[in-house]
Design a protein around this motif. Structure first.
Motif, PDB file in Angstrom:
ATOM      1  N   GLY A 134      16.054  56.208  -3.748  1.00 43.34           N
ATOM      2  CA  GLY A 134      16.245  56.510  -2.337  1.00 43.34           C
ATOM      3  C   GLY A 134      15.077  56.173  -1.450  1.00 43.34           C
ATOM      4  N   VAL A 135      14.189  55.281  -1.896  1.00 36.75           N
ATOM      5  CA  VAL A 135      13.035  54.856  -1.106  1.00 36.75           C
ATOM      6  C   VAL A 135      13.164  53.366  -0.831  1.00 36.75           C
ATOM      7  N   ALA A 136      12.944  52.965   0.419  1.00 33.13           N
ATOM      8  CA  ALA A 136      13.163  51.558   0.779  1.00 33.13           C
ATOM      9  C   ALA A 136      12.201  51.136   1.879  1.00 33.13           C
ATOM     10  N   LEU A 137      12.003  49.826   1.965  1.00 29.35           N
ATOM     11  CA  LEU A 137      11.134  49.262   2.997  1.00 29.35           C
ATOM     12  C   LEU A 137      11.721  47.960   3.510  1.00 29.35           C
ATOM     13  N   THR A 138      11.885  47.864   4.838  1.00 32.14           N
ATOM     14  CA  THR A 138      12.194  46.595   5.485  1.00 32.14           C
ATOM     15  C   THR A 138      10.900  45.803   5.620  1.00 32.14           C
ATOM     16  N   ARG A 139      10.911  44.545   5.223  1.00 29.87           N
ATOM     17  CA  ARG A 139       9.686  43.755   5.205  1.00 29.87           C
ATOM     18  C   ARG A 139       9.102  43.634   6.624  1.00 29.87           C
ATOM     19  N   PRO A 140       7.862  44.093   6.833  1.00 31.44           N
ATOM     20  CA  PRO A 140       7.239  43.947   8.161  1.00 31.44           C
ATOM     21  C   PRO A 140       7.016  42.475   8.506  1.00 31.44           C
ATOM     22  N   GLU A 141       7.306  42.126   9.741  1.00 36.56           N
ATOM     23  CA  GLU A 141       7.069  40.780  10.250  1.00 36.56           C
ATOM     24  C   GLU A 141       5.705  40.668  10.919  1.00 36.56           C
ATOM     25  N   SER A 142       5.106  41.837  11.188  1.00 41.45           N
ATOM     26  CA  SER A 142       3.819  41.916  11.878  1.00 41.45           C
ATOM     27  C   SER A 142       3.176  43.250  11.536  1.00 41.45           C
ATOM     28  N   LEU A 202       8.248  50.334  29.057  1.00 43.05           N
ATOM     29  CA  LEU A 202       7.009  50.308  28.284  1.00 43.05           C
ATOM     30  C   LEU A 202       7.358  49.743  26.915  1.00 43.05           C
ATOM     31  N   PHE A 203       6.874  48.542  26.668  1.00 44.15           N
ATOM     32  CA  PHE A 203       7.345  47.700  25.571  1.00 44.15           C
ATOM     33  C   PHE A 203       6.238  47.510  24.545  1.00 44.15           C
ATOM     34  N   CYS A 204       6.590  47.499  23.275  1.00 48.29           N
ATOM     35  CA  CYS A 204       5.627  47.296  22.191  1.00 48.29           C
ATOM     36  C   CYS A 204       5.997  46.000  21.477  1.00 48.29           C
ATOM     37  N   SER A 205       5.102  45.011  21.534  1.00 49.84           N
ATOM     38  CA  SER A 205       5.431  43.681  21.024  1.00 49.84           C
ATOM     39  C   SER A 205       4.182  42.984  20.470  1.00 49.84           C
ATOM     40  N   PRO A 206       4.097  42.811  19.139  1.00 44.02           N
ATOM     41  CA  PRO A 206       4.994  43.264  18.089  1.00 44.02           C
ATOM     42  C   PRO A 206       5.092  44.796  18.053  1.00 44.02           C
ATOM     43  N   LEU A 218      12.564  46.331  37.348  1.00 40.96           N
ATOM     44  CA  LEU A 218      11.569  47.153  36.669  1.00 40.96           C
ATOM     45  C   LEU A 218      10.259  46.397  36.503  1.00 40.96           C
ATOM     46  N   LEU A 219       9.197  47.159  36.318  1.00 41.10           N
ATOM     47  CA  LEU A 219       7.935  46.604  35.834  1.00 41.10           C
ATOM     48  C   LEU A 219       7.953  46.631  34.313  1.00 41.10           C
ATOM     49  N   LEU A 220       7.315  45.655  33.710  1.00 40.54           N
ATOM     50  CA  LEU A 220       7.203  45.593  32.255  1.00 40.54           C
ATOM     51  C   LEU A 220       5.742  45.777  31.870  1.00 40.54           C
ATOM     52  N   ILE A 221       5.460  46.827  31.113  1.00 41.04           N
ATOM     53  CA  ILE A 221       4.129  47.018  30.530  1.00 41.04           C
ATOM     54  C   ILE A 221       4.260  46.668  29.048  1.00 41.04           C
ATOM     55  N   SER A 222       3.597  45.607  28.633  1.00 39.14           N
ATOM     56  CA  SER A 222       3.771  45.081  27.282  1.00 39.14           C
ATOM     57  C   SER A 222       2.488  45.265  26.474  1.00 39.14           C
ATOM     58  N   ASP A 223       2.538  46.178  25.500  1.00 40.63           N
ATOM     59  CA  ASP A 223       1.413  46.429  24.604  1.00 40.63           C
ATOM     60  C   ASP A 223       1.500  45.433  23.454  1.00 40.63           C
ATOM     61  N   GLU A 224       0.564  44.485  23.419  1.00 31.92           N
ATOM     62  CA  GLU A 224       0.598  43.415  22.428  1.00 31.92           C
ATOM     63  C   GLU A 224      -0.644  43.448  21.531  1.00 31.92           C
ATOM     64  N   ILE A 225      -1.090  44.656  21.228  1.00 31.83           N
ATOM     65  CA  ILE A 225      -2.321  44.828  20.455  1.00 31.83           C
ATOM     66  C   ILE A 225      -2.205  44.228  19.057  1.00 31.83           C
ATOM     67  N   HIS A 226      -0.979  44.109  18.529  1.00 35.25           N
ATOM     68  CA  HIS A 226      -0.793  43.547  17.188  1.00 35.25           C
ATOM     69  C   HIS A 226      -0.410  42.077  17.210  1.00 35.25           C
ATOM     70  N   ALA A 227      -0.649  41.389  18.319  1.00 37.13           N
ATOM     71  CA  ALA A 227      -0.210  39.996  18.448  1.00 37.13           C
ATOM     72  C   ALA A 227      -0.898  39.043  17.478  1.00 37.13           C
ATOM     73  N   ARG A 248       8.357  44.755  13.801  1.00 35.25           N
ATOM     74  CA  ARG A 248       9.194  43.651  14.290  1.00 35.25           C
ATOM     75  C   ARG A 248       8.394  42.712  15.190  1.00 35.25           C
ATOM     76  N   VAL A 249       8.635  41.411  15.011  1.00 38.40           N
ATOM     77  CA  VAL A 249       8.234  40.384  15.975  1.00 38.40           C
ATOM     78  C   VAL A 249       9.509  40.019  16.731  1.00 38.40           C
ATOM     79  N   TRP A 250       9.563  40.359  17.987  1.00 35.81           N
ATOM     80  CA  TRP A 250      10.798  40.144  18.742  1.00 35.81           C
ATOM     81  C   TRP A 250      11.063  38.642  18.926  1.00 35.81           C
ATOM     82  N   ARG A 251      12.293  38.257  18.654  1.00 39.47           N
ATOM     83  CA  ARG A 251      12.683  36.855  18.779  1.00 39.47           C
ATOM     84  C   ARG A 251      12.801  36.459  20.251  1.00 39.47           C
TER      85      ARG A 251
END
Length: 405
Positions: A321-329, A175-179, A204-213, A185-188
């Motif tokens: 002590g507060v940080a953020l990785t830049r969202p790609e999506s 069960l995959f979330c993409s993005p 396996l079966l792949l269920i890909s939730d791409e609601i944020h595409a 993350r936007v998977w490369r």
């Protein structure tokens, strides 16, 4: 930057039975402390504080004005409209008959698990991830197999060694979330090729939730796994207009299944479960995917500005002590408070959330909403006017500095 649409208006959503604005006091009552609920900036659940495109409101209002809300059916042109949108925006050469309607992606995931699996079968997720993934797996009496994502200095990555180690004879689905929500993350393509090889290797079966595409920022490209020929017949791909066009409450999703046998099994389980559409959901999806693109383009410019501002301001708090990785999506920031918790002696997620809500006056999702791997994080929704983000980061910075003074 001039805009045809207004993304600056502060819209009063309290008093509308809004989950985001009216349920905060009830859901986060343990974190409020002495903070007045009316003085909380609500930046948690993933819906945006923008009016949707005018054409969506007009379609819904026109139908509502008829005043009779009897049984309805899916608009006959909707499959063709869905296929055109998916083809144009996600580059999948889908045929109209390969689409199935469901009232939301979470119900669709439940339908797919019941259609293709037996109770006790294993379902892999990459965590931290959208909370209803694990909930739906457990509710359907299947075995949750959680693989922790790696948060490195340069960002989040899939731990493919851990992914291999998680597989056993019970595993049937990834069960995959993409993005990916909440990490943005936007998977490369190379990562997706490894996912492809993993899925095929273990049958396996792949269920890909791409609601944020639709939420892809500059320098990144969304690539749907179903575009790979090897995954065409073993992938269930989930799209929806709900996040993009601020219509989550109307419950409308498009499930793409290219394999005819899998598609018929899915539809049979959906119908067995009594899941049907509603007239306003149909109309909203139709209007969004017919007329919403110009609005969406401008919305993405606004969100990218919001993201960049938030990234800069949160990382000004690195010394605390507060940080953020830049969202790609997405329009969601998964803020890292782990070092802040260490500096302040906090050991529990609840302590962090009470600080954020009571001291800073901001409602965010606890990182643990996305699995135990999210401990020490909080998710902030920046799908709102920039002025609201400015107020929120000012509050947060003041509270963080005061806590460590």
């Amino acid at each position: 930057m001039s805009h045809k649409f207004d993304f600056t208006e502060i819209i009063e959503r309290r008093g509308t039975d809004s989950m985001k604005w009216d349920a905060t006091e009830r859901i986060y009552k343990d974190y409020l402390g002495k903070r007045d609920p009316k003085d909380v900036i609500c930046m948690w659940i993933a819906d945006m504080d923008f009016y949707p495109p005018r054409e969506i409101a007009e379609a819904v209002e026109k139908r509502a004005a008829h005043h009779i809300y009897g049984y309805t059916y899916e608009p006959l042109d909707l499959p063709e409209i869905v296929a055109k949108w998916v083809n144009k925006h996600y580059h999948i050469d889908v045929e109209p008959e390969e689409y199935s309607y469901t009232p939301g992606i979470v119900p669709a995931i439940g339908v797919a698990l019941r259609a293709y699996c037996q109770e006790g079968d294993g379902v892999i997720i990459l965590s931290p991830v959208y909370g209803p993934f694990s909930k739906t797996i457990k509710q359907n009496n299947m075995t949750l197999q959680s693989v922790e994502l790696k948060h490195e200095q340069d960002g989040w990555e899939i731990d493919f060694e851990a992914l291999e180690a998680a597989v056993n004879e019970k595993t049937k689905v990834l069960l995959f979330c993409s993005p990916h929500n909440p990490i943005g993350r936007v998977w490369r393509k190379d990562e997706l090729e490894k996912i492809r090889d993993f899925v095929i290797k273990h049958d396996l079966l792949l269920i890909s939730d791409e609601i944020h595409a639709d939420f892809i920022y500059s320098g990144h490209e969304h690539f749907s796994p179903v575009r790979m020929p090897e995954l065409r017949d073993r992938t269930i791909t989930c799209f929806a207009p709900s996040k993009t066009f601020s219509v989550a409450g109307l419950m409308a999703s498009a499930i793409i299944i290219r394999n005819p046998e899998l598609r018929e099994k899915f539809r049979a389980e959906r119908d067995k479960s009594g899941l049907h559409g509603n007239m306003f959901g149909y109309l909203a999806m139709r209007a969004a995917w017919l007329h919403g693109e110009p609005w969406m383009r401008e919305m993405m410019e606004v969100l990218e500005q919001n993201r960049d501002y938030l990234f800069e301001k949160i990382n000004e708090l690195n010394e605390y002590g507060v940080a953020l990785t830049r969202p790609e999506s997405t329009f969601l920031a998964f803020i890292d408070f782990r070092e802040f918790m260490q500096k302040t002696g906090m050991t529990e997620q609840a302590e962090l959330m009470r600080f954020i809500l009571e001291d800073a006056g901001i409602a965010m999702n606890p990182g643990t909403d996305f699995g135990p791997e999210g401990k020490g994080y909080a998710r902030m929704n920046f799908g709102c006017p920039l002025s609201r983000i400015e107020e929120a980061v000012e509050r947060l910075a003041k509270a963080v500095k005061a806590k460590l003074a």
